[in-house]
Design an enzyme around this catalytic site. Sequence first.
Site, PDB file in Angstrom:
ATOM      1  N   GLY A 194       0.831  -1.197   0.000  1.00 40.37           N
ATOM      2  CA  GLY A 194       0.000   0.000   0.000  1.00 40.37           C
ATOM      3  C   GLY A 194       0.863   1.244   0.000  1.00 40.37           C
ATOM      4  N   GLY A 198       0.665   5.858   0.504  1.00 42.00           N
ATOM      5  CA  GLY A 198      -0.054   7.080   0.814  1.00 42.00           C
ATOM      6  C   GLY A 198       0.606   8.251   0.115  1.00 42.00           C
ATOM      7  N   PHE A 215       2.979  10.150   1.226  1.00 40.37           N
ATOM      8  CA  PHE A 215       4.429  10.228   1.431  1.00 40.37           C
ATOM      9  C   PHE A 215       5.005   8.953   2.055  1.00 40.37           C
ATOM     10  CE2 PHE A 215       2.093  12.614   4.700  1.00 40.37           C
ATOM     11  CZ  PHE A 215       2.368  11.859   5.829  1.00 40.37           C
ATOM     12  N   ALA A 216       4.276   7.840   1.965  1.00 43.01           N
ATOM     13  CA  ALA A 216       4.757   6.589   2.553  1.00 43.01           C
ATOM     14  C   ALA A 216       4.360   5.399   1.690  1.00 43.01           C
ATOM     15  CB  ALA A 216       4.210   6.417   3.972  1.00 43.01           C
ATOM     16  N   VAL A 265       4.308   0.893   1.916  1.00 45.49           N
ATOM     17  CA  VAL A 265       4.458  -0.283   2.779  1.00 45.49           C
ATOM     18  C   VAL A 265       4.725  -1.495   1.886  1.00 45.49           C
ATOM     19  CG1 VAL A 265       3.405  -1.751   4.535  1.00 45.49           C
ATOM     20  CG2 VAL A 265       2.881   0.699   4.483  1.00 45.49           C
ATOM     21  N   LYS A 301       7.329  -0.040   6.534  1.00 48.69           N
ATOM     22  CA  LYS A 301       6.740   1.222   6.077  1.00 48.69           C
ATOM     23  C   LYS A 301       7.868   2.222   5.856  1.00 48.69           C
ATOM     24  CE  LYS A 301       3.368   4.801   7.330  1.00 48.69           C
ATOM     25  NZ  LYS A 301       2.320   5.208   8.302  1.00 48.69           N
ATOM     26  N   ASP A 348      -6.566   9.132  15.058  1.00 44.36           N
ATOM     27  CA  ASP A 348      -6.831   8.887  13.630  1.00 44.36           C
ATOM     28  C   ASP A 348      -7.434   7.500  13.439  1.00 44.36           C
ATOM     29  OD1 ASP A 348      -6.889   9.650  10.977  1.00 44.36           O
ATOM     30  OD2 ASP A 348      -4.868   8.891  10.541  1.00 44.36           O
TER      31      ASP A 348
END
Length: 516
Positions: A20, A22, A24-25, A27, A39, A136
Site C-alpha cells: 500500500g 499514501g 508520502f509513505a 508499505v 513502512k 486517527d
Amino acid sequence: MNWDSEPLPDVTFHVGRLLGRGSFAKVYLCGSSNSFAVKFVHKENARALAGLNSKAIKNEGLFQKFCSNHRNILSCGYTGEDERWIWFVLDVAGGGDLFNFIEADVGVHMDVAHMFFKQLVGAVEYIHSKGIAHRDIKPENILLDINGNLLLSDFGLATIFRRHGRTKKSSTVCGSAPYVAPEIIAQNGSYELEPVDIWSCGIILFALLTGCTPWGFPGDRDVCYRQYITRAKHPEFLQKAYPWKNIDKEPLSLIVRMLEEDPRKRIKISGIRAHPWFMRKNPLLDVDGSCPSPIKVAEKLLGTLHIDLPGRKTQRPFGRNNLFRPLAVDKSNIMSCSQPTELKARQSSMHAQSQPNFESDNSGEGAFRIDDLAVLQFSQKAKVTNELVTITQKARKFDDLLPRDTLNRFFVHVSMEMLKSYLQGFLLQKGIRQIMENSEEQEHFVFDISLKDRRKCPLSGKVTCSRPQDRSDAFWKYDELIIVKFDRIKGDPLEWRHVFKEAARACVDIICTGDD
C-alpha cells in the site's frame, strides 16, 4: 515532487511486493519469506505535504512500538533512517484491511460487528492506559491478522496526553472528517484527547453496522450532522431515519452515548464496558477476547459481500469444465449502452441475478482462488448460503475464504474496446476525471480516477483491466477473459466499494457470472 522515482534505502533485508501507499509513505512485504512488512516514509514529501519533521515521523514508530504488547495493535519492531527515508519494521497483517470485507450500505453481521468493536475498544483502552491517544481511528487504519482478529495501526497522528501523572490537552486539528470528533474541528481552544478516540470508535461501530458513515463533517454546515444532533435527543425519531433505522435498539443506544457532542458528557470506556450490548455473549469470541473460529468469521463476512446485478439479458450456467463460459450478448444493445444516458435507462429496467459454480484449485489443499470468490458476490443472495457451506468445509484458514487481495473485481468476456466503452460511459456518468494508460501490447489499460465521495471527501484509485499473465491454470483457458480490478489509493474504503458496486451494475451485461 516525484518521490516515486527515488530508490528505497539500502537495507539488509529483501524488499518484496508493495502492499500500500499514501501521500508520502509506502508499505512493502519484506524478508526472504515475506515474514514482515516495512513502512518507508519519504522525509521531504512528509514535510512538504503534512508539515512533519523527522522527529514527528520517528514518533509514529516509537508510539506504535511502545504499544505493541497488545494483541489488537499491529506490532512495530525497530526503525531505521537515511538521508531521504525513515522506516519502521511491522508485523504482517495477514488478514488484510478489515473494511475491504464490509459491504457498502449494508454492514456486517451483528456478531461480527460486536467482535471487532470489542477488540477495538480493548486496543484503545490499552493505549490510553499508556498515556497515548491515537487521534486517527478510521477504516484505513484497521487491519486484520491471519486469524481474523482486529489490529489497530498507523500511529502517525498519535500523541502523549498523560505522563508522570500529569494530563495535557491538544489544540491540533487533525484526523479524517467523517470520523473526527466535533471538538477538534470546532477550534474553540484545546480539547481532551481520550473522548476524541471514543467518538471515532462510535463512528466505526456505526460503519460496521450500516456500511456507511453518518455524515461527512461533524459541524453545522453538514445537514446530516445537524439532523442527528436534533434527533439524538429523541431516539424515537432517530430510529425512523435512514440509515439509523437499520441499527438495533441496544447498539444504537451505545452509539448515541459515544457520539455525544459535548465531550464532558460523552461515555467513557468504563461506561462502554458496562453497557448491556457490549457485555452480550458472542459465539465468535473467546473469554480472552480473541477469535476462536477464524473460518466462521470469514464466512459471515463473505456472506454479506453481495452486489445485486439488475437485469441480465441472457444467463448461462457454468459447468464443471467451463468456468466463465461466455455469455450470449446482444452486441447492438451493448454498443448503445456506451452512452451514459442510455446506460442509466437500461439499468433502471433490469432485474435478475446469477449463480457461480465453485471448485477448489489443483493444489489439493482446499484453497480457493480469489477469482472464484469475486464471482460469489454477484450470485443470487438466496443461493449464497449453500455455496458457503461447501466452501467453508474445504477452507482451512481465514485467508482461504478472504484473501488479503481486493474483492473489488469482476471478469468480462468481451473485447478490450467494448469493455473500455462501458467503463468510459460509467466514468462520464459519474463526472470522474479520467486518465487512461495503455500498454503497447494492448493487453491491459488503466484508468486513474479521482472524485469526491458521497460525503464530499477525496477518493482516488486505479481501475486496471488486464488479461491474466499466467495462463497455465485451466481457470484461464478462455484467452479473451479480462480481469477488471478496482484498487483504492486514497479515501474511505466503504465509499470506494460503493463506486465499485455502481461500476459493476453499469457493466451488468458483460460481467461473467453463472446460474445453477
